[in-house]
Design a protein around this motif. Structure first.
Motif, short mmCIF file in Angstrom:
data_model
loop_
_atom_site.label_atom_id
_atom_site.label_comp_id
_atom_site.label_asym_id
_atom_site.label_seq_id
_atom_site.Cartn_x
_atom_site.Cartn_y
_atom_site.Cartn_z
N LYS A 86 0.84 -1.22 0.00
CA LYS A 86 0.00 0.00 0.00
C LYS A 86 0.86 1.25 0.00
O LYS A 86 0.57 2.21 -0.73
CB LYS A 86 -0.91 -0.02 1.23
N ILE A 120 0.35 4.18 -2.82
CA ILE A 120 -0.20 5.51 -2.54
C ILE A 120 0.83 6.61 -2.61
O ILE A 120 0.49 7.79 -2.71
CB ILE A 120 -0.88 5.58 -1.14
N SER A 150 -4.85 9.12 2.66
CA SER A 150 -4.25 8.25 1.64
C SER A 150 -3.96 6.87 2.24
O SER A 150 -4.02 5.86 1.55
CB SER A 150 -2.98 8.86 1.07
N PHE A 155 -6.31 3.87 1.72
CA PHE A 155 -6.53 3.16 0.47
C PHE A 155 -6.65 1.64 0.77
O PHE A 155 -5.84 1.09 1.50
CB PHE A 155 -5.38 3.41 -0.51
N SER A 181 -8.78 -0.56 -6.38
CA SER A 181 -8.05 -0.28 -7.63
C SER A 181 -9.01 -0.42 -8.81
O SER A 181 -8.95 0.35 -9.78
CB SER A 181 -6.88 -1.25 -7.81
N SER A 202 -10.99 2.62 -8.98
CA SER A 202 -10.13 3.69 -9.52
C SER A 202 -10.07 3.59 -11.05
O SER A 202 -10.16 4.59 -11.76
CB SER A 202 -8.71 3.58 -8.96
N THR A 218 -10.61 6.38 -0.57
CA THR A 218 -9.36 6.93 -1.09
C THR A 218 -9.02 6.07 -2.30
O THR A 218 -8.86 4.86 -2.18
CB THR A 218 -8.25 6.81 -0.02
N LEU A 251 -6.77 5.38 -6.07
CA LEU A 251 -5.47 5.64 -6.69
C LEU A 251 -5.66 6.55 -7.89
O LEU A 251 -6.62 6.39 -8.66
CB LEU A 251 -4.82 4.34 -7.15
N ILE A 310 -2.74 9.57 -5.05
CA ILE A 310 -4.09 9.24 -4.58
C ILE A 310 -5.06 10.41 -4.77
O ILE A 310 -4.67 11.55 -4.99
CB ILE A 310 -4.10 8.87 -3.07
#
Ligand code: NAD
Length: 355
Positions: free
Chosen positions: A182, A186, A233, A236, A271, A274, A327, A329, A335
């Protein structure tokens, strides 16, 4: 290893750590030392600490049962009671010798006993070295809901001695690795790249990677201790990860998942979200999914599980005005905080995870 300095304390390594401990633990400063351990750290870590601890102050040991299910207010009451019965006063100091459960709970107990006594974290799991012992978040779960009760207050010092890892089971090592991955995702794409081929990593590299991870977490926390911006962040993978962890903690639900194992799934799911929000390319998403799945066993989720996990999102600590905040990516190493997602996207993330 070079000392890492936070705002009000420092993280010391190996021999220098024990030297600093000896300088801190002097009778003019503290009346009594309490060491909080669980059954495992009592067996595997306490003898090593006591061999290296130089102090004239009286020491008392408080031992807890192992596991996240004991990270609750009932256990705090037991520890407050033990501190009181064993003569703890405002000049006592609590050393948290253990993983994140011990440092989260011990930190909270210390912050509240007699309106606050000093505490020192000596992390003994990979996860607590790179994450839980750093940054001043202390607290306990409320029922199966993660970290609902707590306080932000920094320790007096953190002492990292990676020799403790010699007795740590492999699944617990993997759990810590999740938070290290992680940190790369981030904050630092070059750090992430180091994990691309884990087979090339040697144990000698681990000390450097731990140091780098602590540096990343510390940089973020120093900028935003009370989590109004950049500190988010660190969440995440944790919005869905904590909901998954809570769900698996529920009685009779499933076998318990380790924190890092739940976060690993959470990172893949977030992810995916994201990517769907065009913050991550498909190649980046596939790379993240591949690397994480290479380390962690796949978890199976039924539609019922997913529904229950989504319901748990409303208890997430980051929520504001009743809205679930993620949060996400924004490319690898960057982030975007305070993002929202509809439930269909979350369902699709689970669907893609299970392929
Ligand atoms: P843990 O404290 O339960 O430790 C994991 C297991 O390893 C336990 O069985 C423990 O007894 C055993 N163990 C510890 N050290 C050992 C050693 N050296 N040798 C052999 N066994 C050992 O769990 P954890 O993974 O360290 O921490 C998870 C907790 O940390 C969760 O509650 C999570 O919410 C919390 N956390 C907090 C923060 C924070 O910022 N405060 C950040 C991340 C995670």
């Amino acid at each position: 290893m070079q000392t890492i300095t936070a705002t009000q304390y420092s993280v010391y390594f190996d021999l220098e750590g024990y030297e600093t401990l000896a300088e801190l633990l002097i009778p003019s400063r503290y009346s009594k030392i309490f060491i909080l351990v669980d059954e495992n750290t009592s067996q595997y870590c306490l003898p090593h600490l006591l061999n290296n601890l130089v102090t004239e102050i009286e020491i008392e040991i408080i031992e807890l049962e192992v596991g996240e299910i004991h990270k609750n207010i009932e256990t705090c009451t037991e520890v407050w009671g033990a501190l009181s019965e064993l003569g703890g006063d405002r000049k006592s100091v609590l050393i948290n010798l253990g993983g994140g459960v011990i440092s989260d709970l011990g930190g909270f107990v210390a912050c509240t006993f007699k309106r606050g006594i000093d505490f020192i974290n000596i992390p003994t799991t990979l996860l607590s070295m790179v994450d839980a012992s750093i940054g001043g978040k202390n607290g306990v779960d409320l029922g199966n809901l993660k970290n609902q009760i707590g306080i932000i207050r920094e320790p007096k010092a953190v002492i990292v001695d990676t020799q403790f890892l010699n007795t740590l089971p492999q699944n617990e090592m993997r759990s810590g690795l999740a938070e290290m991955l992680k940190h790369g995702l981030i904050f630092d794409n070059k750090y992430w790249d180091k994990f691309k081929d884990l087979k090339d990593l040697h144990t000698d590299d681990l000390n450097n990677l731990i140091h780098q991870s602590i540096q990343i977490k510390n940089t973020i926390v120093c900028e935003d201790l009370t989590e109004n911006g950049i500190r988010k962040s660190l969440n995440f993978g944790h919005t869905l990860g904590h909901a998954i962890e809570s769900y698996f903690l529920e009685k009779n639900a499933k076998t318990t998942l380790l924190h890092g194992e739940a976060i690993a799934v959470g990172m893949i799911l977030e992810s995916y979200i994201s990517k769907e929000k065009n913050l991550l390319t498909n190649e980046e998403y596939q790379e993240i999914k591949y690397i994480i799945n290479d380390v962690f066993e796949k978890i199976e989720f039924t539609p019922f599980d997913i529904e229950k996990i989504i319901e748990l999102l409303i208890f997430d600590k980051k929520n504001e005005f009743g809205k679930v905040k993620f949060t996400l990516l924004d490319g690898i190493g960057k982030i975007k905080i305070n993002q929202e997602s509809d439930n269909t996207l979350i369902y699709n993330a689970f669907k893609d995870y299970s392929i």
